[in-house]
Design a protein around this motif. Structure first.
Motif, short mmCIF file in Angstrom:
data_model
loop_
_atom_site.label_atom_id
_atom_site.label_comp_id
_atom_site.label_asym_id
_atom_site.label_seq_id
_atom_site.Cartn_x
_atom_site.Cartn_y
_atom_site.Cartn_z
N ALA A 20 -16.32 0.05 -5.11
CA ALA A 20 -15.05 0.71 -5.42
C ALA A 20 -15.29 2.08 -6.05
CB ALA A 20 -14.22 -0.16 -6.36
N ALA A 21 -16.29 2.18 -6.94
CA ALA A 21 -16.61 3.46 -7.56
C ALA A 21 -17.11 4.46 -6.53
CB ALA A 21 -17.65 3.25 -8.67
N GLU A 22 -17.96 4.01 -5.60
CA GLU A 22 -18.48 4.91 -4.57
C GLU A 22 -17.38 5.40 -3.64
OE1 GLU A 22 -21.45 2.57 -2.69
OE2 GLU A 22 -22.86 2.66 -4.38
N LEU A 23 -16.39 4.54 -3.38
CA LEU A 23 -15.29 4.90 -2.49
C LEU A 23 -14.14 5.59 -3.23
CD1 LEU A 23 -15.18 1.59 -0.42
CD2 LEU A 23 -15.90 3.84 0.42
N THR A 37 -11.81 -12.01 -7.66
CA THR A 37 -10.72 -11.45 -6.87
C THR A 37 -10.77 -9.93 -6.96
OG1 THR A 37 -9.14 -11.54 -8.71
CG2 THR A 37 -9.24 -13.45 -7.23
N VAL A 38 -10.25 -9.28 -5.93
CA VAL A 38 -10.19 -7.83 -5.91
C VAL A 38 -8.81 -7.42 -5.42
CG1 VAL A 38 -11.32 -7.79 -3.65
CG2 VAL A 38 -11.22 -5.71 -5.00
N ALA A 39 -8.17 -6.49 -6.14
CA ALA A 39 -6.82 -6.06 -5.80
C ALA A 39 -6.65 -4.58 -6.11
CB ALA A 39 -5.78 -6.87 -6.59
N ALA A 40 -5.83 -3.91 -5.31
CA ALA A 40 -5.54 -2.50 -5.53
C ALA A 40 -4.69 -2.34 -6.78
CB ALA A 40 -4.82 -1.92 -4.33
N VAL A 41 -4.89 -1.24 -7.49
CA VAL A 41 -4.09 -0.93 -8.67
C VAL A 41 -2.91 -0.04 -8.30
CG1 VAL A 41 -4.09 0.23 -10.91
CG2 VAL A 41 -6.03 -1.20 -10.23
N SER A 42 -3.16 0.96 -7.48
CA SER A 42 -2.11 1.88 -7.07
C SER A 42 -2.27 2.20 -5.58
CB SER A 42 -2.19 3.17 -7.89
OG SER A 42 -1.17 4.08 -7.51
N PRO A 43 -1.19 2.01 -4.79
CA PRO A 43 0.10 1.46 -5.19
C PRO A 43 0.00 -0.01 -5.54
CG PRO A 43 0.00 1.63 -2.82
CD PRO A 43 -1.25 2.28 -3.33
N PRO A 44 0.96 -0.52 -6.33
CA PRO A 44 0.91 -1.94 -6.69
C PRO A 44 0.95 -2.81 -5.44
CG PRO A 44 2.55 -0.76 -8.00
CD PRO A 44 2.12 0.17 -6.90
N PRO A 45 0.21 -3.90 -5.43
CA PRO A 45 0.19 -4.76 -4.25
C PRO A 45 1.53 -5.44 -4.00
CG PRO A 45 -1.02 -5.77 -6.05
CD PRO A 45 -0.68 -4.38 -6.48
N VAL A 46 1.77 -5.82 -2.75
CA VAL A 46 2.97 -6.57 -2.39
C VAL A 46 3.01 -7.85 -3.24
CG1 VAL A 46 4.11 -7.83 -0.53
CG2 VAL A 46 3.00 -5.64 -0.06
N PRO A 47 4.11 -8.12 -3.93
CA PRO A 47 4.13 -9.25 -4.88
C PRO A 47 3.76 -10.60 -4.27
CG PRO A 47 6.05 -7.84 -5.21
CD PRO A 47 5.37 -7.35 -3.97
N SER A 48 4.14 -10.84 -3.03
CA SER A 48 3.87 -12.15 -2.45
C SER A 48 2.42 -12.34 -2.06
CB SER A 48 4.76 -12.37 -1.22
OG SER A 48 4.45 -11.42 -0.21
N ARG A 49 1.64 -11.27 -2.02
CA ARG A 49 0.24 -11.38 -1.63
C ARG A 49 -0.66 -11.42 -2.86
NH1 ARG A 49 -0.90 -7.72 3.81
NH2 ARG A 49 0.48 -8.92 5.18
N ARG A 50 -1.44 -12.49 -2.94
CA ARG A 50 -2.38 -12.60 -4.05
C ARG A 50 -3.59 -11.73 -3.79
NH1 ARG A 50 -1.43 -16.64 -7.52
NH2 ARG A 50 -3.62 -16.68 -8.14
N PRO A 51 -4.33 -11.33 -4.82
CA PRO A 51 -5.54 -10.55 -4.61
C PRO A 51 -6.50 -11.28 -3.66
CG PRO A 51 -4.97 -10.61 -6.93
CD PRO A 51 -4.06 -11.59 -6.25
N LEU A 52 -7.28 -10.51 -2.91
CA LEU A 52 -8.28 -11.13 -2.05
C LEU A 52 -9.30 -11.89 -2.90
CD1 LEU A 52 -9.24 -8.58 0.76
CD2 LEU A 52 -7.66 -10.51 0.87
N SER A 53 -9.63 -13.08 -2.45
CA SER A 53 -10.68 -13.86 -3.10
C SER A 53 -11.98 -13.67 -2.33
CB SER A 53 -10.31 -15.35 -3.11
OG SER A 53 -9.13 -15.56 -3.84
N GLY A 84 -18.09 -2.65 0.42
CA GLY A 84 -17.13 -1.57 0.60
C GLY A 84 -16.00 -1.94 1.55
N GLU A 85 -16.33 -2.66 2.61
CA GLU A 85 -15.30 -3.13 3.54
C GLU A 85 -14.34 -4.09 2.85
OE1 GLU A 85 -14.97 -2.52 7.48
OE2 GLU A 85 -15.18 -0.93 5.99
N VAL A 86 -14.87 -4.91 1.96
CA VAL A 86 -14.01 -5.84 1.23
C VAL A 86 -13.04 -5.07 0.34
CG1 VAL A 86 -13.93 -7.73 -0.44
CG2 VAL A 86 -15.74 -7.66 1.29
N VAL A 87 -13.54 -4.05 -0.35
CA VAL A 87 -12.68 -3.26 -1.23
C VAL A 87 -11.60 -2.55 -0.42
CG1 VAL A 87 -12.62 -1.27 -2.78
CG2 VAL A 87 -14.45 -2.98 -2.99
N ARG A 88 -11.99 -1.93 0.67
CA ARG A 88 -11.01 -1.24 1.53
C ARG A 88 -9.99 -2.23 2.09
NH1 ARG A 88 -13.41 0.44 6.05
NH2 ARG A 88 -11.62 1.77 6.55
#
Length: 248
Positions: A20-23, A37-53, A84-88
């Motif tokens: 995430a830091a490199e990207l 779990t990994v989730a985007a901070v901005s924009p906020p994620p869609v509420p119904s979708r949980r962070p990727l595990s 990196g693909e997981v973060v994207r």
């Protein structure tokens, strides 16, 4: 549990944070117990979708298993060795990208027929459920009572619009499409001269064997009518959710 049934371990956290830091992507990477779990901070994620595990395929290994859940349904899963693909993917997933877009952007992610139906809404889920039940009945010609029950329930204007599934040949009916949704009523096909039965729960109490029987019927149509009479007034059509994935 992980998508492959393996025990999850927290090793991916460091690799995901570095990626995430490199990207230069603003994400949160959280390890709770044995789940990362990994989730985007901005924009906020869609509420119904949980962070990727994210889980390693094996302790210390580079291959990462990825799983995305929404309203109690696993919509995407896959495997990659590229953090990196997981973060994207987590950013795109959180943005609400369609399952088709996610696969096009990240070919390691895939979705099955059920996931695609859930993306299209409750009506699509219900249609898929009834189709699969009819296929199940067609594969059991020696048990015609089950097929008669499926057809009678499907034709009913109330039951035919609710979420439905089978367990040991018993039809469970729910008001919501999540596997975690409460069963409103259960219908048991007749067999070997026994009548059709309608009960409150999918299975008898495991300790007492009590069925919580609502009533018995001589035909599939009568069983459906009895089940409908037991449902709350105004129920249906089925709605999405609720529910959480196992182990959350």
């Amino acid at each position: 549990m992980t998508p492959s049934g393996l025990r999850p371990l927290p090793e991916p956290a460091g690799a995901l944070r570095r990626a995430a830091a490199e990207l230069a992507l603003d994400v949160t990477v959280v390890t709770e117990g044995e789940v990362t779990t990994v989730a985007a901070v901005s924009p906020p994620p869609v509420p119904s979708r949980r962070p990727l595990s994210v889980y390693p395929r094996r302790p210390g290994g580079r291959d990462l298993l990825v799983s995305g859940w929404s309203r109690g349904i696993e919509l995407v899963n896959g495997e990659t060795s590229d953090p990196g693909e997981v973060v994207r993917a987590a950013v795109a997933w959180g943005e609400g990208r369609s399952l088709g877009d996610l696969h096009a952007l990240f070919p390691f992610l895939s979705s099955d027929e059920r996931a695609q139906a859930h993306e299209n809404g409750p009506d699509a889920v219900v249609a898929l459920q009834w189709r699969r039940l009819r296929e199940e009945a067609a594969d059991a010609p020696g048990f015609p009572e089950f097929g008669l029950l499926v057809e009678a329930a499907r034709a009913d204007p109330v039951l035919g619009r609710l979420s439905v599934f089978s367990s040991h040949w018993v039809l469970g009916v729910s008001a919501a499409t999540s596997p975690r949704a409460a069963v409103e009523v259960a219908l048991v096909p007749g067999r070997d001269g026994r009548p059709y039965r309608v009960r409150e729960y999918l299975h008898p109490d495991p300790e007492t064997g009590e069925e919580r029987l609502i009533g018995e019927a001589g035909t599939a149509g009568e069983a459906v009518a009895l089940a409908v009479a037991h449902l709350p007034a105004g129920i249906g059509p089925a709605v999405a959710g609720p529910g959480e994935p196992p182990g959350r």
